[in-house]
Write a protein that holds these residues in place. Structure first.
Motif, PDB file in Angstrom:
ATOM      1  N   LYS A 169       0.833  -1.209   0.000  1.00  0.00           N
ATOM      2  CA  LYS A 169       0.000   0.000   0.000  1.00  0.00           C
ATOM      3  C   LYS A 169       0.867   1.257   0.000  1.00  0.00           C
ATOM      4  O   LYS A 169       0.874   2.028   0.960  1.00  0.00           O
ATOM      5  CB  LYS A 169      -0.921   0.017   1.218  1.00  0.00           C
ATOM      6  N   PRO A 170       1.631   1.499  -1.043  1.00  0.00           N
ATOM      7  CA  PRO A 170       2.429   2.733  -1.083  1.00  0.00           C
ATOM      8  C   PRO A 170       1.523   3.954  -1.075  1.00  0.00           C
ATOM      9  O   PRO A 170       0.538   4.010  -1.816  1.00  0.00           O
ATOM     10  CB  PRO A 170       3.201   2.618  -2.400  1.00  0.00           C
ATOM     11  N   GLY A 171       1.855   4.894  -0.212  1.00  0.00           N
ATOM     12  CA  GLY A 171       1.024   6.086  -0.110  1.00  0.00           C
ATOM     13  C   GLY A 171      -0.344   5.816   0.475  1.00  0.00           C
ATOM     14  O   GLY A 171      -1.263   6.623   0.346  1.00  0.00           O
ATOM     15  N   GLY A 172      -0.493   4.654   1.129  1.00  0.00           N
ATOM     16  CA  GLY A 172      -1.761   4.302   1.747  1.00  0.00           C
ATOM     17  C   GLY A 172      -2.801   3.746   0.793  1.00  0.00           C
ATOM     18  O   GLY A 172      -3.917   3.433   1.196  1.00  0.00           O
ATOM     19  N   ILE A 173      -2.443   3.607  -0.497  1.00  0.00           N
ATOM     20  CA  ILE A 173      -3.383   3.087  -1.503  1.00  0.00           C
ATOM     21  C   ILE A 173      -2.887   1.722  -1.967  1.00  0.00           C
ATOM     22  O   ILE A 173      -1.733   1.592  -2.384  1.00  0.00           O
ATOM     23  CB  ILE A 173      -3.497   4.044  -2.702  1.00  0.00           C
ATOM     24  N   PRO A 174      -3.716   0.688  -1.905  1.00  0.00           N
ATOM     25  CA  PRO A 174      -3.280  -0.636  -2.357  1.00  0.00           C
ATOM     26  C   PRO A 174      -2.750  -0.578  -3.793  1.00  0.00           C
ATOM     27  O   PRO A 174      -3.389  -0.010  -4.680  1.00  0.00           O
ATOM     28  CB  PRO A 174      -4.551  -1.488  -2.278  1.00  0.00           C
ATOM     29  N   VAL A 175      -1.583  -1.168  -4.008  1.00  0.00           N
ATOM     30  CA  VAL A 175      -0.978  -1.095  -5.333  1.00  0.00           C
ATOM     31  C   VAL A 175      -1.822  -1.858  -6.352  1.00  0.00           C
ATOM     32  O   VAL A 175      -1.850  -1.516  -7.541  1.00  0.00           O
ATOM     33  CB  VAL A 175       0.473  -1.610  -5.306  1.00  0.00           C
ATOM     34  N   ARG A 176      -2.560  -2.877  -5.900  1.00  0.00           N
ATOM     35  CA  ARG A 176      -3.408  -3.588  -6.871  1.00  0.00           C
ATOM     36  C   ARG A 176      -4.553  -2.699  -7.357  1.00  0.00           C
ATOM     37  O   ARG A 176      -5.011  -2.855  -8.484  1.00  0.00           O
ATOM     38  CB  ARG A 176      -3.917  -4.909  -6.310  1.00  0.00           C
ATOM     39  N   ASP A 177      -5.001  -1.760  -6.502  1.00  0.00           N
ATOM     40  CA  ASP A 177      -5.985  -0.776  -6.970  1.00  0.00           C
ATOM     41  C   ASP A 177      -5.375   0.148  -8.009  1.00  0.00           C
ATOM     42  O   ASP A 177      -5.988   0.471  -9.032  1.00  0.00           O
ATOM     43  CB  ASP A 177      -6.498   0.066  -5.794  1.00  0.00           C
ATOM     44  N   ARG A 178      -4.141   0.584  -7.734  1.00  0.00           N
ATOM     45  CA  ARG A 178      -3.442   1.480  -8.669  1.00  0.00           C
ATOM     46  C   ARG A 178      -3.254   0.793 -10.025  1.00  0.00           C
ATOM     47  O   ARG A 178      -3.457   1.405 -11.079  1.00  0.00           O
ATOM     48  CB  ARG A 178      -2.086   1.880  -8.095  1.00  0.00           C
ATOM     49  N   ILE A 179      -2.842  -0.473 -10.001  1.00  0.00           N
ATOM     50  CA  ILE A 179      -2.605  -1.217 -11.237  1.00  0.00           C
ATOM     51  C   ILE A 179      -3.911  -1.409 -12.004  1.00  0.00           C
ATOM     52  O   ILE A 179      -3.968  -1.202 -13.227  1.00  0.00           O
ATOM     53  CB  ILE A 179      -1.948  -2.580 -10.915  1.00  0.00           C
ATOM     54  N   PHE A 180      -4.962  -1.784 -11.299  1.00  0.00           N
ATOM     55  CA  PHE A 180      -6.267  -1.975 -11.946  1.00  0.00           C
ATOM     56  C   PHE A 180      -6.730  -0.691 -12.625  1.00  0.00           C
ATOM     57  O   PHE A 180      -7.149  -0.702 -13.789  1.00  0.00           O
ATOM     58  CB  PHE A 180      -7.304  -2.423 -10.909  1.00  0.00           C
ATOM     59  N   ASN A 181      -6.631   0.421 -11.919  1.00  0.00           N
ATOM     60  CA  ASN A 181      -7.096   1.697 -12.476  1.00  0.00           C
ATOM     61  C   ASN A 181      -6.264   2.121 -13.681  1.00  0.00           C
ATOM     62  O   ASN A 181      -6.797   2.600 -14.687  1.00  0.00           O
ATOM     63  CB  ASN A 181      -7.058   2.785 -11.399  1.00  0.00           C
ATOM     64  N   ALA A 182      -4.936   1.928 -13.589  1.00  0.00           N
ATOM     65  CA  ALA A 182      -4.052   2.361 -14.672  1.00  0.00           C
ATOM     66  C   ALA A 182      -4.359   1.624 -15.971  1.00  0.00           C
ATOM     67  O   ALA A 182      -4.464   2.240 -17.045  1.00  0.00           O
ATOM     68  CB  ALA A 182      -2.594   2.148 -14.269  1.00  0.00           C
TER      69      ALA A 182
END
Length: 415
Positions: A169-182
């Motif tokens: 959770k870099p920056g408090g946001i799950p990285v899998r959420d970041r990857i999905f959104n990107a």
């Protein structure tokens, strides 16, 4: 009639484990490989020439030494003076002037594959870093991967990484959420963050003599006629039933390397590393372990000390070295089981990879580490010994890569 070959670009290519697995199926053709560490790119280029019939010039053009974070320059060329100074002499002029687009030309890219560095997502890495890897730039290297995918619009991408990605959770946001959104934003369908744990596989289930849990994130272009679940199912069908390869299957055939009382001379070469050489196998030389280390290795294996409590392991280390630690420092391989995960830390020492034959009283060699990763015996690793261990530990096991490749081409063939 010969079946068509599918094309791919390999990002974060390292020494080429993922590429090797795809090429091994004979159903894929590599258009480009991108890696930013020179010993790895030298090794990959050498392999392309010696095993995959590329010319030296072609290998230099296809295997690009460059920092993927400079993504626009990588894709389009027109390198800055700084990039030319750092990477210019090690790359083909086409790459410098026209980037990946110049190398690929009008060819269609079927797949983009790759595994960004995993240290930022690693659970052990986060546990030992004072900031839990929150400030590590490698958390966001998937963004560069995403930009390359967007530039070439392949039908499929394959994104490989450690299981720790699922909880990072870099920056408090799950990285899998970041990857999905990107990837969703650029028009690709991937499994949702909630579904991603289903994409966690152990390489030991795919003809690899090593437990190595890895997340395989597949993406398909939303306007394609592919089905994401079909791809995953096809890969899962490549599992090796209930049979798991063992350490003995992987390295039991290699010549034994026993400690010597005195250095020996072979021809004009004096072997001072205190173990007998194995001239019939390349890169199969023991590290120079001292008497204390050899005694510890023998005692550890003979005492089956992998199975004592963590507290006793910590105590044992203190009694033997006088140093305190919070973590296990020794571990031996066991003949009748798959190895534990081969890691890049082998570049520092081999204490967590003690050979299972106590009479040899040593850690594993470069060749043994490579066999545990299912690299072919004729695969040569260039650069220093620490770099050889590092590139092997960071690679994708070749047989695992081949299983992924087979699952994908079978799905594409059906379509």
């Amino acid at each position: 009639m010969a079946k068509r070959k599918y094309t791919f670009i390999d990002l974060f290519a390292g020494c080429g484990g993922l590429s090797e697995g795809f090429l091994k199926t004979r159903r894929f053709s590599a258009l480009a490989h991108v890696e930013w560490e020179k010993p790895m790119i030298d090794t990959l280029r050498n392999r392309l020439v010696t095993a995959w019939h590329e010319t030296v010039a072609s290998a230099k053009k296809k295997a690009i030494l460059f920092d993927i974070q400079r993504t626009d320059e990588l894709i389009n060329g027109n390198w800055s003076e700084d990039s030319i100074e750092k990477y210019g002499k090690d790359n083909d002029e086409t790459v410098i002037k026209r980037g990946l687009k110049g190398v690929i030309g009008r060819k269609h890219v079927d797949l983009i594959i790759g595994g960004p560095p995993c240290q930022a997502y690693s659970i052990h890495g986060r546990a030992t870093d004072k900031d839990s890897m929150n400030n590590d730039y490698r958390n966001y290297l998937f963004e560069s991967f995403c930009k390359v995918v967007d530039a070439f619009r392949p039908n499929i991408f394959v994104f490989e990484n450690v299981g720790g990605l699922l909880s990072a959770k870099p920056g408090g946001i799950p990285v899998r959420d970041r990857i999905f959104n990107a990837f969703t934003q650029i028009g690709y369908q991937i499994r949702t963050p909630e579904e991603m744990p289903r994409a966690l596989y152990d390489a030991a289930d795919f003809n690899v003599p090593q437990h190595r849990p890895r997340v395989i994130i597949l993406g398909i272009r939303k306007d394609s006629d592919l089905e994401l679940n079909d791809l995953y199912t096809s890969i899962e069908n490549e599992r090796s039933a209930n049979i798991k390869l063992t350490v003995k299957d992987a390295i039991g055939h290699l010549p034994a390397l026993y400690p010597l009382e005195q250095p020996i001379k072979v021809g004009r070469i004096i072997h001072s590393h205190q173990y007998n050489p194995a001239p019939s196998i390349t890169q199969h030389e023991a590290r120079n372990h001292g008497p204390r280390e050899r005694a510890i290795f023998k005692e550890w294996v003979d005492g089956e000390m992998n199975h004592i409590s963590h507290k006793d392991m910590i105590k044992y280390y203190y009694e033997k070295t006088g140093h305190k630690t919070l973590y296990q420092k020794y571990k031996s391989l066991e003949w009748d089981k798959p190895s534990h995960t081969v890691v890049a830390h082998l570049s520092k020492d081999g204490y967590m990879f003690i050979h299972p034959d106590s009479k040899q009283a040593r850690s594993i060699t470069i060749r043994e580490a490579a066999c545990l990763m299912t690299f072919p015996l004729d695969f040569q690793f260039l650069g220093s010994t620490p770099y050889n261990y590092k590139m092997i530990g960071n690679a994708v096991p070749v047989n695992f890569a081949s299983a992924i490749a087979k699952g994908i081409y079978k799905t594409l063939d059906k379509r």
